[in-house]
Design a protein around this motif. Structure first.
Motif, short mmCIF file in Angstrom:
data_model
loop_
_atom_site.label_atom_id
_atom_site.label_comp_id
_atom_site.label_asym_id
_atom_site.label_seq_id
_atom_site.Cartn_x
_atom_site.Cartn_y
_atom_site.Cartn_z
N VAL A 155 0.84 -1.21 0.00
CA VAL A 155 0.00 0.00 0.00
C VAL A 155 0.87 1.25 0.00
O VAL A 155 0.56 2.24 -0.67
CB VAL A 155 -0.95 -0.02 1.22
CG1 VAL A 155 -1.79 1.27 1.26
CG2 VAL A 155 -1.86 -1.23 1.17
N ALA A 156 1.97 1.21 0.73
CA ALA A 156 2.87 2.37 0.76
C ALA A 156 3.50 2.63 -0.61
O ALA A 156 3.73 3.78 -0.99
CB ALA A 156 3.96 2.14 1.81
N ILE A 157 3.79 1.57 -1.35
CA ILE A 157 4.35 1.75 -2.69
C ILE A 157 3.33 2.42 -3.61
O ILE A 157 3.67 3.28 -4.42
CB ILE A 157 4.79 0.39 -3.27
CG1 ILE A 157 5.98 -0.16 -2.48
CG2 ILE A 157 5.17 0.51 -4.74
CD1 ILE A 157 6.40 -1.54 -2.90
N ALA A 158 2.07 2.02 -3.48
CA ALA A 158 1.04 2.56 -4.37
C ALA A 158 0.82 4.05 -4.17
O ALA A 158 0.30 4.72 -5.08
CB ALA A 158 -0.28 1.81 -4.14
N GLN A 159 1.20 4.60 -3.02
CA GLN A 159 0.96 6.02 -2.79
C GLN A 159 1.85 6.92 -3.64
O GLN A 159 1.62 8.12 -3.72
CB GLN A 159 1.19 6.34 -1.31
CG GLN A 159 2.63 6.30 -0.87
CD GLN A 159 2.80 6.55 0.62
OE1 GLN A 159 1.83 6.68 1.35
NE2 GLN A 159 4.06 6.61 1.07
N PHE A 160 2.87 6.34 -4.29
CA PHE A 160 3.74 7.13 -5.16
C PHE A 160 3.14 7.32 -6.55
O PHE A 160 3.76 7.97 -7.39
CB PHE A 160 5.11 6.47 -5.27
CG PHE A 160 5.92 6.56 -4.02
CD1 PHE A 160 6.64 7.70 -3.71
CD2 PHE A 160 5.95 5.50 -3.12
CE1 PHE A 160 7.37 7.79 -2.54
CE2 PHE A 160 6.68 5.58 -1.96
CZ PHE A 160 7.39 6.73 -1.66
N ALA A 161 1.99 6.74 -6.78
CA ALA A 161 1.25 6.98 -8.03
C ALA A 161 0.00 7.77 -7.68
O ALA A 161 -0.97 7.21 -7.13
CB ALA A 161 0.90 5.66 -8.71
N GLY A 162 0.01 9.07 -7.94
CA GLY A 162 -1.11 9.93 -7.58
C GLY A 162 -1.56 10.78 -8.73
O GLY A 162 -1.13 10.62 -9.88
N GLN A 163 -2.45 11.71 -8.43
CA GLN A 163 -2.99 12.58 -9.46
C GLN A 163 -1.95 13.56 -9.98
O GLN A 163 -2.04 14.02 -11.13
CB GLN A 163 -4.19 13.35 -8.90
CG GLN A 163 -5.37 12.47 -8.53
CD GLN A 163 -6.53 13.27 -7.98
OE1 GLN A 163 -6.41 14.46 -7.74
NE2 GLN A 163 -7.67 12.60 -7.79
N GLN A 164 -0.95 13.89 -9.16
CA GLN A 164 0.06 14.85 -9.57
C GLN A 164 1.17 14.22 -10.41
O GLN A 164 2.00 14.93 -10.97
CB GLN A 164 0.68 15.51 -8.33
CG GLN A 164 -0.34 16.17 -7.42
CD GLN A 164 -1.12 17.25 -8.13
OE1 GLN A 164 -0.58 17.98 -8.97
NE2 GLN A 164 -2.40 17.36 -7.79
N GLY A 165 1.20 12.90 -10.50
CA GLY A 165 2.24 12.22 -11.27
C GLY A 165 2.61 10.91 -10.63
O GLY A 165 2.07 10.51 -9.58
N VAL A 166 3.52 10.22 -11.25
CA VAL A 166 3.97 8.90 -10.79
C VAL A 166 5.47 8.95 -10.59
O VAL A 166 6.22 9.31 -11.51
CB VAL A 166 3.60 7.79 -11.81
CG1 VAL A 166 4.07 6.45 -11.29
CG2 VAL A 166 2.10 7.77 -12.07
N ASP A 167 5.91 8.60 -9.40
CA ASP A 167 7.34 8.53 -9.09
C ASP A 167 7.80 7.10 -9.33
O ASP A 167 7.83 6.27 -8.42
CB ASP A 167 7.58 8.95 -7.64
CG ASP A 167 9.07 9.13 -7.33
OD1 ASP A 167 9.91 8.67 -8.14
OD2 ASP A 167 9.39 9.70 -6.27
N PHE A 168 8.16 6.82 -10.59
CA PHE A 168 8.54 5.46 -10.94
C PHE A 168 9.82 5.02 -10.23
O PHE A 168 9.98 3.85 -9.90
CB PHE A 168 8.71 5.33 -12.46
CG PHE A 168 7.43 5.34 -13.21
CD1 PHE A 168 6.60 4.24 -13.22
CD2 PHE A 168 7.04 6.47 -13.93
CE1 PHE A 168 5.40 4.24 -13.91
CE2 PHE A 168 5.84 6.49 -14.63
CZ PHE A 168 5.03 5.37 -14.62
N GLY A 169 10.73 5.94 -10.00
CA GLY A 169 11.96 5.58 -9.32
C GLY A 169 11.70 5.05 -7.92
O GLY A 169 12.25 4.02 -7.51
#
Length: 302
Positions: free
Chosen positions: A254-268
């Motif tokens: 769940v913590a990993i999924a929070q890096f994909a949001g409406q403002q963008g995706v932090d793939f790194g």
């Protein structure tokens, strides 16, 4: 001259066939083995390369995550500019706490799950009671149902008893694993019944038979069932997302999924988190692989 004498003379005059050389037979056997070895390496590479690319993407700047995919080159699998910035952003967002939560939930699931699954498997394999086959059939059907199909009803139940945002709500759904019960039951069926009969004749109760005879003999099966419980709970996403939205109770997926949001995706950061969460079960499975293979072989599963 009779035809019989002609055939006998022809058989005598015909030179014997040259024996097949051992080197020819060895070459014939070596070719299929070499082909199987090449096929095995190709299959292994198809599984390793995605994980390797994930690790490499976690160690490269985010701007290069997809820039090296086309055309494919050496830098597709190796980071050109090595950096640990992705891991820094990951832990700055509280991923360390999420890893601790995942570890606590998984450990609780292992302890409680092995106790319940082993006891249920012992009852279904050794004890004679009405409806035993029906219970076993229902259990087999239960682990064929996707867990995501019952996630929302479970969420409603836990919220109704005020267990949301708690470790108990995260642990309870994982301790009753039908496949683990099936695996342990198959192993217990292979234990000679004479051992239990002799123990019962000496006055040992069923709990003593389970604790002193069956459990000590079932170490490989317990490790195999524990690995099933571990992988199931470690990768759980949907139910923890629904039942524990509190940041203090978030687990690693769940913590990993929070890096994909409406403002963008932090793939790194996502690749960095995926690398860490994948390494834990990978190391555990590599260490206990021998026991898991023994458990599957002893239970008769293919």
């Amino acid at each position: 001259m009779s035809s019989t004498e002609t055939m006998r003379r022809g058989a005598i005059e015909r030179p014997p066939a040259a024996p097949e050389r051992s080197s020819d037979r060895a070459d014939g056997n070596r070719r299929p083995r070499a082909g199987l070895a090449v096929l095995g390496w190709a299959i292994a590479a198809s599984f390793i390369l995605p994980l390797w690319w994930t690790v490499a993407s976690a160690l490269r700047p985010q701007r290069e995550t997809f820039a090296t995919i086309s055309p494919v080159s050496l830098w597709t699998l190796l980071p050109r500019d090595l950096t640990f910035g992705n891991f820094s952003r990951l832990f700055d967002a509280g991923f360390g706490r999420a890893m601790v939560n995942s570890s606590v939930v998984t450990a609780g699931t292992l302890v409680g799950g092995l106790a319940i699954c082993a006891a249920a498997a012992f009852a279904l394999a050794v004890l004679r009671f009405p409806g035993r086959s029906v219970f076993f059939g229902v259990m087999v059907i239960s682990f064929l149902i996707p867990f995501d199909a019952i996630a929302i009803p479970l969420m409603s139940i836990f919220r109704g008893v005020h267990l949301d945002n708690s470790y108990v709500a995260l642990i309870l759904p994982g301790i009753g694993n039908g496949f683990a019960v099936f695996l342990l039951r198959s192993f217990f069926l292979g234990v000679p019944t004479e051992l239990a009969d002799a123990a019962r004749a000496d006055g040992l109760g069923w709990w003593g038979v389970f604790w002193r005879i069956y459990l000590p003999l079932s170490k490989p099966a317990l490790i195999g069932a524990g690995l099933i419980l571990f992988v199931f709970q470690w990768q759980a996403y949907l139910l923890p997302l629904l039942i524990a939205p509190d940041p203090e109770k978030k687990v690693a997926p769940v913590a990993i999924a929070q890096f994909a949001g409406q403002q963008g995706v932090d793939f790194g950061a996502i690749f960095a988190g995926a690398t860490l969460t994948a390494m834990v079960p990978l190391l555990v499975l590599l260490f206990f692989q021998r026991y898991f293979t023994q458990s599957v072989s002893a239970s008769g599963l293919k």
